[in-house]
Design a protein around this motif. Structure first.
Motif, mmCIF file in Angstrom:
data_model
loop_
_atom_site.group_PDB
_atom_site.id
_atom_site.type_symbol
_atom_site.label_atom_id
_atom_site.label_comp_id
_atom_site.label_asym_id
_atom_site.label_seq_id
_atom_site.Cartn_x
_atom_site.Cartn_y
_atom_site.Cartn_z
ATOM 1 N N ARG A 135 0.870 -1.167 0.000
ATOM 2 C CA ARG A 135 0.000 0.000 0.000
ATOM 3 C C ARG A 135 0.916 1.228 0.000
ATOM 4 N N LEU A 137 2.568 4.836 0.029
ATOM 5 C CA LEU A 137 2.425 6.190 0.553
ATOM 6 C C LEU A 137 3.466 7.119 -0.055
ATOM 7 N N PRO A 154 -2.141 2.355 -4.240
ATOM 8 C CA PRO A 154 -1.920 3.466 -3.317
ATOM 9 C C PRO A 154 -2.666 3.236 -2.006
ATOM 10 N N TYR A 155 -2.096 3.774 -0.938
ATOM 11 C CA TYR A 155 -2.741 3.700 0.369
ATOM 12 C C TYR A 155 -3.359 5.054 0.691
ATOM 13 N N GLU A 156 -4.602 5.036 1.084
ATOM 14 C CA GLU A 156 -5.301 6.255 1.467
ATOM 15 C C GLU A 156 -5.318 6.340 2.985
ATOM 16 N N LYS A 159 -9.035 10.323 7.067
ATOM 17 C CA LYS A 159 -9.195 11.665 7.613
ATOM 18 C C LYS A 159 -8.327 11.923 8.848
ATOM 19 N N PRO A 162 -4.352 12.979 7.309
ATOM 20 C CA PRO A 162 -4.229 13.391 5.908
ATOM 21 C C PRO A 162 -2.869 13.972 5.567
ATOM 22 N N HIS A 166 2.237 13.701 2.515
ATOM 23 C CA HIS A 166 1.491 14.645 1.682
ATOM 24 C C HIS A 166 2.359 15.103 0.514
ATOM 25 N N LYS A 170 2.333 8.314 -5.144
ATOM 26 C CA LYS A 170 2.100 6.950 -4.682
ATOM 27 C C LYS A 170 2.207 6.016 -5.879
#
Length: 231
Positions: A135, A137, A154-156, A159, A162, A166, A170
């Motif tokens: 995953r 980042l 991709p890893y999300e 919330k 976040p 940044h 990814k």
């Protein structure tokens, strides 16, 4: 705090607190809280660290739990690993179940039964595992990935974090990816070879070879696809 060890002695526990060092050796449980340097090979039943550990040699453990950073100049051999932070290994990584959340860098090969990472991985050699789950980042690169079931996407973070990685891309780059079941997103590779293959969005693959099924997203690029028969 320094600890000298004789390999012929009965295994015992080692506790290192603050800035400390050890000559390495054979142990039952090693526990580090702070910054520790091991000036030699370490062989133990369990190695737990909250902070930073550097091993000027190889590290072998049945259980490895790290919250922080671990550097190993030689090889890393573990049965079960849980790491949150950064792992750097100058040699090979060999394990059973390897779980990482953060960054992993290996100059040698990575071999495991299960390899799961949420973060970034850089491997100069081959990643070979039954189960591979990456995953991303950030930007990752692995020379070759071989496994039974391979999934890269991709890893999300969600919330609650976040800010994590940044702005980083990814994506993963590899020369060859080979497995029975392959699921890819945001992957650039020269050759993908498998049975049941799914090329998801964001992928750029020069050649896909498959024996059972191929599904390609319209937002991906595949130079050539070939179905293998009679194998």
């Amino acid at each position: 705090m320094n600890q000298q060890n004789n390999p012929k002695m009965t295994r015992h526990n080692l506790r290192l607190v603050g800035e400390s060092s050890s000559n390495g050796g054979f142990f039952d449980e090693v526990r580090v809280t702070g910054d520790a340097v091991f000036n030699g090979d370490v062989d133990c039943q369990s190695f737990k660290c909250t902070g930073n550990s550097a091993v000027d040699g190889s590290l072998s453990a049945d259980l490895l739990k790290i919250t922080g950073n671990l550097g190993v100049e030689g090889n890393l051999n573990v049965a079960n690993m849980h790491l949150t932070g950064e792992l750097k290994v100058n040699g090979h990584i060999t394990g059973g179940k390897v779980q990482l959340f953060g960054e992993c860098a290996a100059n040698g090969e990575i071999r495991a039964e299960n390899f799961l990472i949420k973060g970034v991985v850089q491997a100069e050699g081959m990643l070979n595992a039954e189960q591979v789950e990456i995953r991303m980042l950030g930007s990752s690169r692995i020379r070759e990935i071989v496994g039974t079931h391979i999934e890269v996407k991709p890893y999300e973070p969600g919330k609650w974090m976040p800010w994590l990685w940044h702005g980083s891309k990814k994506e993963l780059e590899a020369s060859v990816i080979e497995g029975d079941v392959i699921r890819l997103r945001n992957v650039t590779a020269d050759v993908v070879r498998g049975g049941d293959v799914e090329i998801g969005p964001g992928c750029r693959i020069r050649l896909v070879e498959y024996s059972e099924a191929l599904r390609q997203d319209e937002q991906s690029e595949v130079g050539q696809s070939v179905k293998r028969t009679g194998e």
